[in-house]
Motif scaffolding. Structure first.
Motif, mmCIF file in Angstrom:
data_model
loop_
_atom_site.group_PDB
_atom_site.id
_atom_site.type_symbol
_atom_site.label_atom_id
_atom_site.label_comp_id
_atom_site.label_asym_id
_atom_site.label_seq_id
_atom_site.Cartn_x
_atom_site.Cartn_y
_atom_site.Cartn_z
ATOM 1 N N SER A 68 -14.479 -13.263 -9.450
ATOM 2 C CA SER A 68 -15.637 -12.373 -9.321
ATOM 3 C C SER A 68 -15.868 -11.660 -10.647
ATOM 4 C CB SER A 68 -15.410 -11.346 -8.204
ATOM 5 O OG SER A 68 -14.397 -10.428 -8.591
ATOM 6 N N ASN A 117 -4.957 -7.481 -8.695
ATOM 7 C CA ASN A 117 -5.240 -6.328 -9.545
ATOM 8 C C ASN A 117 -4.222 -5.210 -9.305
ATOM 9 O OD1 ASN A 117 -6.936 -5.124 -11.584
ATOM 10 N ND2 ASN A 117 -7.554 -3.695 -9.986
ATOM 11 N N LEU A 118 -3.840 -4.984 -8.045
ATOM 12 C CA LEU A 118 -2.794 -3.990 -7.751
ATOM 13 C C LEU A 118 -1.490 -4.363 -8.439
ATOM 14 C CD1 LEU A 118 -3.253 -3.128 -3.965
ATOM 15 C CD2 LEU A 118 -3.732 -1.675 -5.938
ATOM 16 N N ASN A 153 0.826 -1.212 0.000
ATOM 17 C CA ASN A 153 0.000 0.000 0.000
ATOM 18 C C ASN A 153 0.859 1.262 0.000
ATOM 19 O OD1 ASN A 153 -2.529 -1.229 -0.101
ATOM 20 N ND2 ASN A 153 -2.566 -1.531 2.105
ATOM 21 N N LEU A 204 -7.181 -13.779 -12.405
ATOM 22 C CA LEU A 204 -8.372 -12.983 -12.096
ATOM 23 C C LEU A 204 -9.620 -13.657 -12.668
ATOM 24 C CD1 LEU A 204 -7.088 -9.338 -12.664
ATOM 25 C CD2 LEU A 204 -7.603 -10.453 -10.489
ATOM 26 N N ASP A 241 -6.196 -13.495 -3.516
ATOM 27 C CA ASP A 241 -6.660 -12.125 -3.303
ATOM 28 C C ASP A 241 -6.729 -11.391 -4.644
ATOM 29 O OD1 ASP A 241 -6.960 -9.419 -2.659
ATOM 30 O OD2 ASP A 241 -5.776 -9.600 -0.827
ATOM 31 N N ASP A 242 -7.948 -11.276 -5.196
ATOM 32 C CA ASP A 242 -8.123 -10.602 -6.484
ATOM 33 C C ASP A 242 -7.736 -9.125 -6.415
ATOM 34 O OD1 ASP A 242 -8.971 -12.881 -7.778
ATOM 35 O OD2 ASP A 242 -11.103 -12.414 -7.603
ATOM 36 N N GLY A 243 -8.000 -8.480 -5.283
ATOM 37 C CA GLY A 243 -7.641 -7.071 -5.138
ATOM 38 C C GLY A 243 -6.142 -6.866 -5.204
ATOM 39 N N LEU A 244 -5.403 -7.719 -4.522
ATOM 40 C CA LEU A 244 -3.942 -7.638 -4.547
ATOM 41 C C LEU A 244 -3.416 -7.995 -5.935
ATOM 42 C CD1 LEU A 244 -1.321 -7.107 -3.080
ATOM 43 C CD2 LEU A 244 -1.407 -9.446 -2.191
ATOM 44 N N GLU A 267 -15.978 -8.433 -11.108
ATOM 45 C CA GLU A 267 -14.993 -7.349 -11.220
ATOM 46 C C GLU A 267 -13.617 -7.881 -11.622
ATOM 47 O OE1 GLU A 267 -13.229 -5.317 -7.662
ATOM 48 O OE2 GLU A 267 -14.345 -3.613 -8.494
ATOM 49 N N ALA A 268 -13.219 -9.007 -11.057
ATOM 50 C CA ALA A 268 -11.922 -9.601 -11.393
ATOM 51 C C ALA A 268 -11.881 -10.004 -12.863
ATOM 52 C CB ALA A 268 -11.649 -10.807 -10.499
ATOM 53 N N ASN A 317 -11.513 -6.958 -15.039
ATOM 54 C CA ASN A 317 -10.124 -6.499 -15.039
ATOM 55 C C ASN A 317 -9.259 -7.395 -15.918
ATOM 56 O OD1 ASN A 317 -10.595 -4.321 -13.333
ATOM 57 N ND2 ASN A 317 -10.197 -5.509 -11.495
#
Length: 178
Positions: free
Chosen positions: A77, A52-53, A22, A74, A47-50, A79-80, A83
């Protein structure tokens, strides 16, 4: 016993935390996030958020070939998956543009969604013929910048080289893709 302790210390030195990630993103230190430690952490934690980062960081540092692993990962989800489509489009445009320039592949009929990445703009203008060709360079103009796409024949890969210049023809940045 000493070897095991040394190994544990060495592994901790190379570890990365979510706080580190972060902080790197906040400081726009994208190369610190586009690395295998972050990718492995995202895969391990699913972790899809990680992930994506990691993908965004790889885009910002122009390591777009690393997106292929992100595209596969990804999938958990809506959203994943969206992306993953975005990253796929960028990677596909790069591959098509490379084939067009290196192998004279006709890509003029292949329309793809627009993305906010410079190769996407160049791809779109290339298939529309919105460029100037001077010798071995394809020249594109956006706002007050000039983008010159050329090829460099390095074995075993032929690379696309994108030179970004200001209006005074001073080089601002050079990017390489293969």
């Amino acid at each position: 016993m000493r070897k095991i302790i040394f190994l544990l210390i060495a592994l901790n030195c190379f570890a990365i935390s979510l706080a580190d990630i972060n902080k790197a993103i906040e400081n726009q230190e994208y190369s610190k996030v586009c690395n295998n430690l972050v990718y492995d952490l995202a895969v391990k934690n699913q972790d899809d958020g990680l992930m994506n980062l990691y993908g965004i960081a790889c885009l910002r540092t122009d390591y777009i070939n690393k997106l292929s692993a992100v595209i596969i990962a990804l999938r958990n989800s809506k959203e994943a998956r969206a992306n993953a489509v975005y990253y796929s489009t960028i990677l596909y445009k790069k591959k098509l543009l490379h084939s067009a320039l290196v192998d004279n592949l006709d890509i003029s009929s292949i329309k793809l969604p627009k993305c906010d990445y410079i190769l996407s703009d160049i791809y779109d203008d290339y298939i529309l013929g919105n460029y100037i060709k001077e010798n071995d360079k394809y020249i594109f103009r956006y706002n007050d910048k000039i983008y010159e796409m050329s090829l460099r024949f390095d074995k075993p890969f032929t690379k696309m080289v994108l030179t970004i210049l200001n209006s005074n023809n001073q080089i601002l940045e050079v990017k390489e893709y293969w």
